[in-house]
Write an enzyme that holds these catalytic residues in place. Structure first.
Site, PDB file in Angstrom:
ATOM      1  CG  HIS A 177      42.353  37.915  14.272  1.00 27.83           C
ATOM      2  ND1 HIS A 177      43.033  36.935  13.598  1.00 27.83           N
ATOM      3  CD2 HIS A 177      43.303  38.764  14.738  1.00 27.83           C
ATOM      4  CE1 HIS A 177      44.345  37.185  13.640  1.00 27.83           C
ATOM      5  NE2 HIS A 177      44.527  38.292  14.330  1.00 27.83           N
ATOM      6  CG  ASP A 303      43.762  30.435  11.132  1.00 27.95           C
ATOM      7  OD1 ASP A 303      43.352  30.932  10.053  1.00 27.95           O
ATOM      8  OD2 ASP A 303      44.483  31.069  11.923  1.00 27.95           O
TER       9      ASP A 303
HETATM   10 ZN   LIG Z   1      42.688  34.941  12.724  1.00 33.81          ZN
END
Ligand SMILES: [Zn+2]
Length: 443
Positions: A177, A303
């Site tokens: 991330h 996501d």
């Molecule tokens: Zn993320």
């Protein structure tokens, strides 16, 4: 009903394809005549895709059951045409031990709507200080191959190096991330003229790009596989393109929402548009679409980030980041890149099934829709179009901006390991799904 004949589907560019399913496997393909006791699905006008595979799902269980559970999340997955999801590690407790990842995988198996592959945390408690039990999770019954602190960036370069070195010993991958934490303190939306106008703290593109640049160089240095989560800027695309040209083993994902929506939507302060990374500019959306089309971006990943209503129906600054995505992913992809002529349905099969399975080292998706492959199949009606309603949201949370909007495409049938989980557009009830899996298991 586990003896199934699909008739007349369009499959990966071929027309009028019939597929026979027995014992959870595709046993015949071609022009077939139906046998007695067989459920016949009329698939004329439908596109057959290999069951979709999500590399980036937040299922929230254990610990976040008010937002989602393995059962409700995999029901949402099935409704969206998915037959496998990779469950992110930011649960409570964090999925940083063999015990937690095995429990999550077991729950997925028990419910039977989709295969659940747990993602292991890179660092203990996602705290970014000490490597988690990566080897123990890889060797566990859950056979973890993807590791991520998603929600947090693995910021310490030495820890990131060690994680890459460790996972490369068993062909694993670190999914980063990419968010430089010091450059995004308090950040609320894309940094630019609009964030200034709206008085919201900006999230600069460089906060994402600087981490990706560092990590591709680290991956090259230690000869490991790196996966970059949710690319959101044109600059990130340039860096990944450069790294691939150099032969670095990097793969990248984009979310459906970053292929469609822009920062302009923040003007109304509607927190359903507040996501991490933030929605960016028009030129970023166009660069992401082009990169998905030319293969610089390998996959689409949802996501899927469920939140209870109170976490989103508040001021923009107070609201949680994220939107759910499993139910709507395929429709948004059709709208953004198929109906615009950038991707074919065969490309969709690649970016939403075979390549995510390959990155996650998930078995059963290497020979899509071929004889001998596990029967993971999604049948979509691409000519359907509808205004999304709350009824289309099948998970526990409804934090999506798409309710009330017109989107194309509808998942008519989802088949997971030979068992119908969506039948004629409707989710199959849990008892029927479990009973059918038992029937397949007994042969
Ligand atoms: Zn993320």
């Amino acid at each position: 009903m586990t003896r199934i004949l699909i008739r007349g589907a369009t499959a990966l560019g071929a027309h009028d394809v019939d597929l026979r399913i027995r014992g959870g496997v595709i046993t015949a393909r071609g022009a077939l005549t139906n046998e007695s006791g067989e459920r016949v699905i009329d698939a004329r006008g439908l596109v057959a895709l290999p069951g979709l595979v999500d590399l980036h799902t937040h299922l929230r269980e254990p610990g976040g059951e008010a937002s989602e559970t393995v059962l409700t999340g995999t029901r949402a997955a099935a409704a969206g045409g998915f037959t496998a999801v990779h469950a992110m590690a930011n649960t409570s407790p964090v999925a940083d031990t063999a015990g937690v990842v095995e429990q999550v995988a077991r729950l997925g198996d028990r419910h039977g709507y989709a295969t659940v592959r747990p993602i292991g945390a890179v660092t203990v408690g996602l705290a970014g200080e000490q490597l988690a039990e990566i080897g123990a999770m890889a060797q566990s019954l859950a056979r973890v191959r993807v590791f991520s602190d998603d929600g947090h960036c693995v910021h310490d370069p030495l820890l990131m190096r060690r994680a890459l070195e460790y996972v490369s010993t068993f062909d694993g991958v670190v999914a980063q991330h990419a968010q430089e934490p010091r450059l995004t303190v308090g950040a609320q939306m894309n940094e630019g003229a609009l964030s200034g106008q709206l008085g919201l703290a900006g999230w600069p593109a460089v906060a994402e790009e600087a981490i990706i640049a560092r990590d591709v160089l680290l991956a090259e240095h230690v000869k490991a596989r790196l996966h970059v989560c949710h690319l959101s800027t044109a600059g990130s695309v340039d860096i990944v393109r450069w790294a691939k040209a150099r032969g670095i083993a990097v793969t990248a994902e984009v979310t459906p929402h970053h292929l469609l929506l822009t920062e302009e939507l923040a003007r109304g302060y509607d927190a359903s548009f507040k996501v991490n990374p933030p929605l960016r500019r028009d030129e970023d959306v166009l660069a992401l679409r082009a990169a998905l089309s030319d293969g610089t971006i390998d996959i689409v990943a949802t996501d899927h980030a469920p939140h209870p209503t109170e976490a989103k129906e508040c001021t923009w600054a107070e609201a949680a980041f994220g939107m759910v995505g499993l139910e709507s992913a395929l429709s948004v992809v059709q709208h953004a890149v198929v109906d615009t002529g950038m991707l074919t349905w065969a490309d969709v099969a690649r970016v939403l099934s075979s390549t995510p399975a390959e990155i996650g080292r998930l078995d059963g998706y290497a020979h899509p829709l071929q004889i001998g492959s596990p029967a993971n199949i999604t049948l979509v009606d691409p000519s359907h179009s509808r205004v999304w309603g709350a009824v289309d949201m099948r998970g526990r949370s409804v934090n999506t901006p798409y309710v009330g909007r017109q989107l194309p495409g509808r998942v008519m049938y989802t088949i997971h390991r030979g068992v119908l989980t969506v039948d004629d557009g409707a989710l199959v009830e849990p008892e029927a799904v479990s009973a059918a899996h038992q029937e397949v298991f007994r042969g």
